[in-house]
Design a protein around this motif. Structure first.
Motif, PDB file in Angstrom:
ATOM      1  N   GLU A   1       1.207   4.235  -3.010  1.00 22.89           N
ATOM      2  CA  GLU A   1       1.060   5.680  -2.780  1.00 22.89           C
ATOM      3  C   GLU A   1       2.296   6.435  -3.247  1.00 22.89           C
ATOM      4  O   GLU A   1       2.187   7.489  -3.896  1.00 22.89           O
ATOM      5  CB  GLU A   1       0.809   5.930  -1.284  1.00 22.89           C
ATOM      6  CG  GLU A   1      -0.514   5.368  -0.778  1.00 22.89           C
ATOM      7  CD  GLU A   1      -0.623   5.420   0.731  1.00 22.89           C
ATOM      8  OE1 GLU A   1       0.373   5.837   1.385  1.00 22.89           O
ATOM      9  OE2 GLU A   1      -1.674   5.031   1.267  1.00 22.89           O
ATOM     10  N   GLN A   2       3.473   5.912  -2.940  1.00 16.59           N
ATOM     11  CA  GLN A   2       4.708   6.581  -3.341  1.00 16.59           C
ATOM     12  C   GLN A   2       4.853   6.599  -4.865  1.00 16.59           C
ATOM     13  O   GLN A   2       5.255   7.615  -5.439  1.00 16.59           O
ATOM     14  CB  GLN A   2       5.906   5.868  -2.717  1.00 16.59           C
ATOM     15  CG  GLN A   2       6.033   6.049  -1.214  1.00 16.59           C
ATOM     16  CD  GLN A   2       7.230   5.310  -0.652  1.00 16.59           C
ATOM     17  OE1 GLN A   2       7.834   4.465  -1.317  1.00 16.59           O
ATOM     18  NE2 GLN A   2       7.598   5.615   0.587  1.00 16.59           N
TER      19      GLN A   2
ATOM     20  N   ARG B   1       2.536   6.482  -7.194  1.00 17.38           N
ATOM     21  CA  ARG B   1       1.571   7.398  -7.822  1.00 17.38           C
ATOM     22  C   ARG B   1       2.070   8.836  -7.759  1.00 17.38           C
ATOM     23  O   ARG B   1       1.871   9.612  -8.703  1.00 17.38           O
ATOM     24  CB  ARG B   1       0.214   7.284  -7.114  1.00 17.38           C
ATOM     25  CG  ARG B   1      -0.548   6.021  -7.446  1.00 17.38           C
ATOM     26  CD  ARG B   1      -1.817   5.904  -6.604  1.00 17.38           C
ATOM     27  NE  ARG B   1      -2.614   4.744  -6.991  1.00 17.38           N
ATOM     28  CZ  ARG B   1      -3.682   4.325  -6.342  1.00 17.38           C
ATOM     29  NH1 ARG B   1      -4.099   4.971  -5.243  1.00 17.38           N
ATOM     30  NH2 ARG B   1      -4.347   3.269  -6.761  1.00 17.38           N
ATOM     31  N   ASP B   2       2.704   9.175  -6.658  1.00 13.04           N
ATOM     32  CA  ASP B   2       3.198  10.546  -6.505  1.00 13.04           C
ATOM     33  C   ASP B   2       4.505  10.777  -7.259  1.00 13.04           C
ATOM     34  O   ASP B   2       4.675  11.791  -7.944  1.00 13.04           O
ATOM     35  CB  ASP B   2       3.394  10.836  -5.014  1.00 13.04           C
ATOM     36  CG  ASP B   2       3.908  12.243  -4.771  1.00 13.04           C
ATOM     37  OD1 ASP B   2       3.207  13.207  -5.118  1.00 13.04           O
ATOM     38  OD2 ASP B   2       5.037  12.380  -4.251  1.00 13.04           O
TER      39      ASP B   2
ATOM     40  N   GLN C   1       0.829  -1.210   0.000  1.00 13.32           N
ATOM     41  CA  GLN C   1       0.000   0.000   0.000  1.00 13.32           C
ATOM     42  C   GLN C   1       0.861   1.257   0.000  1.00 13.32           C
ATOM     43  O   GLN C   1       0.592   2.210  -0.747  1.00 13.32           O
ATOM     44  CB  GLN C   1      -0.935  -0.002   1.208  1.00 13.32           C
ATOM     45  CG  GLN C   1      -1.891   1.193   1.238  1.00 13.32           C
ATOM     46  CD  GLN C   1      -2.879   1.113   2.396  1.00 13.32           C
ATOM     47  OE1 GLN C   1      -2.994   0.073   3.057  1.00 13.32           O
ATOM     48  NE2 GLN C   1      -3.579   2.207   2.650  1.00 13.32           N
TER      49      GLN C   1
END
Length: 379
Positions: A356-357, A359-360, A352
Motif C-alpha cells: 500500500e505504501q 503504490r502511493d 500488505q
C-alpha cells in the motif's frame, strides 16, 4: 518539450528501466540516444520510444578507471561528442541518465548550447568510483548541468560530499506502474509449479551477479537456515564479472547447497517471479543508490529484507514495511530470515502494508509530473 535522452548502456539495468518510464510521456517529440547497442534498444522500441545508437564501439572508461585510461579515451570520445551535439541542436535539452552519458552530454551541451540535466542513479563515493572519475563527474555536473536529479537522499548526500553543488540537486525517487506488479494467483501458482518452487521456503534475489550485490552473503546465510530454505538467483554478470559467477557456483558446491540454490539468469518476468517467492532479500555490501528491487518486491506483496545502507534505509522501516539487516553479515541475515519464516501472519501483514505504501509513494504518474515541473523550470 523535445528531449534528447542519453544512456550509456545497451542492457536494461535499474537506471535504464527508470529512463524507460520517464521517456514515455515525451516519446512523440523526443529520442533516446544510446552509447551502446543491445536489448535495451529493443525494449524501448516495444514501448514505441524512438532511439538512435550513437556508437557501437565500447567506451573504455570504467568507474574505477585511472586518469591515464580516461585520457586514452579522448580520441574516441570527440567524434561521439560531435555526433551527439549535432543531434542535440534539434532538441530543447539533453537528459544524461548515466555517468558516461554525463561526460558526453556535458561536452555536447557546451557545443550545442542546449541545457543539460543529469539524473544521478549512483552513490559517488570511493566504494563505486575512482578519485579521477569522481572529480570528473562532479566538476561536469557543477559547471555544465542546470539540474541534477538524485534518485535518493543518499545519492544527493554523496554528491554534495564529493563536492557537488547542493543548490543544483533535487531528490526524485524512481516511479513505478503498480498495475504491472499485480499478478493473478493462478499465474503465480503456475509459475511455481513450472519452476518447481512448491516445496520449501523460497527466497528470491534479483540483481546482476556482482560481488558488491552480495549474492555470496545470501548463500552463507542459507547454511544457517533449515534445509528446506532455498533460493533463486535471478540475474547474471554484466560488466566483466564472469569470474564472480563461477565463484558463486563453486561456493554452492563447497557449502553443500546444490539442491537449494537455482541460477535462473536474466529473466523478463520479474514481477511474476517475485510473487512466486516467500521472501526477497537485497544483500548489497556497499550503499545502494536507491534499491529498485526493494520497491518492486513491495509492489508484488512479497516481504523483503534489505541491506541497511544507502537508499534502502529511506525505503524500509524495520518491522513496519520490511526488515533491514547490516550489510555483509550472513549470520544476522539468517536470523532475520528465520524470524520472517516463523511468523507467517506478521510477514503477510508487513507485506500488505508495504504494498500500500509503495503504490502511493512511488506512483509513476506523480513522479513524472514532478520531473516535468523540474524540467520546465530550466527550459
Amino acid at each position: 518539450m523535445k528531449i534528447l535522452f542519453l544512456d550509456q548502456s545497451g542492457t536494461p539495468g535499474g537506471a535504464e528501466l527508470c529512463l524507460l518510464d520517464i521517456a514515455k510521456p515525451y516519446r512523440e517529440h523526443s529520442i533516446v540516444g544510446l552509447l551502446a547497442d543491445g536489448p535495451f534498444r529493443a525494449l524501448l522500441a516495444q514501448h514505441e520510444i524512438p532511439t538512435t545508437v550513437f556508437t557501437t564501439q565500447t567506451i573504455n572508461v570504467r568507474k574505477e578507471s585511472s586518469l591515464l585510461t580516461s585520457l586514452r579515451s579522448t580520441s574516441q570520445l570527440l567524434p561521439l561528442v560531435q555526433a551527439v551535439a549535432g543531434t542535440a541542436r534539434s532538441y530543447d535539452l539533453i537528459y544524461a541518465n548515466t555517468p558516461k552519458a554525463l561526460v558526453i552530454g556535458a561536452l555536447a551541451s557546451l557545443w550545442s548550447q542546449r541545457p543539460l540535466v543529469y539524473h544521478l542513479h549512483d552513490i559517488i563515493s570511493p566504494d563505486h568510483f575512482s578519485k579521477i572519475n569522481r572529480t570528473v563527474l562532479v566538476t561536469l555536473a557543477n559547471r555544465v548541468a542546470k539540474l541534477v536529479i538524485a534518485n535518493s537522499q543518499a545519492s544527493q548526500t554523496a554528491f554534495v560530499a564529493a563536492g557537488g553543488r547542493s543548490q543544483l540537486c533535487r531528490v526524485v525517487y524512481n516511479g513505478f506502474d503498480s498495475d504491472r506488479y499485480v499478478i493473478a494467483p493462478a499465474e503465480t501458482e503456475h509459475l511455481r509449479t513450472t519452476l518447481a518452487l512448491t516445496d520449501g521456503f523460497w527466497i528470491g534475489h534479483f540483481s546482476r551477479l556482482s560481488p558488491w550485490k552480495g549474492q555470496h552473503i545470501l548463500l552463507k546465510a542459507l547454511t544457517l537456515c533449515p534445509d528446506d530454505t532455498k533460493a533463486i538467483l535471478v540475474g547474471d554478470a554484466l560488466f566483466g564479472e564472469d569470474e564472480y559467477v563461477l565463484e558463486l557456483h563453486r561456493q554452492v558446491k563447497q557449502l553443500g547447497l546444490e539442491g537449494r540454490v537455482r541460477f535462473l539468469g536474466f529473466r523478463s518476468d520479474i514481477p511474476q517471479l517475485m510473487s512466486a517467492c516467500n521472501l526477497v532479500t537485497h544483500t548489497s555490501t556497499a550503499p545502494e543508490p536507491f534499491g529498485r528491487v526493494i520497491v518492486e518486491s513491495m509492489l508484488c506483496g512479497t516481504p523483503v529484507i534489505a541491506a541497511a545502507a544507502g537508499g534502502a534505509t529511506e525505503l524500509i522501516d524495520t518491522g513496519e514495511n520490511g526488515w533491514l539487516c547490516p550489510p555483509g553479515e550472513p549470520e544476522i541475515l539468517a536470523k532475520v530470515i528465520l524470524t520472517c519464516r516463523s511468523a507467517p501472519q506478521q510477514r503477510q501483514q508487513i507485506a500488505q502494508l508495504a504494498q500500500e505504501q509503495a503504490r502511493d509513494r512511488f506512483d509513476i504518474a506523480a513522479i513524472n509530473t514532478l520531473i516535468a515541473q523540474h524540467l520546465q523550470s530550466i527550459v
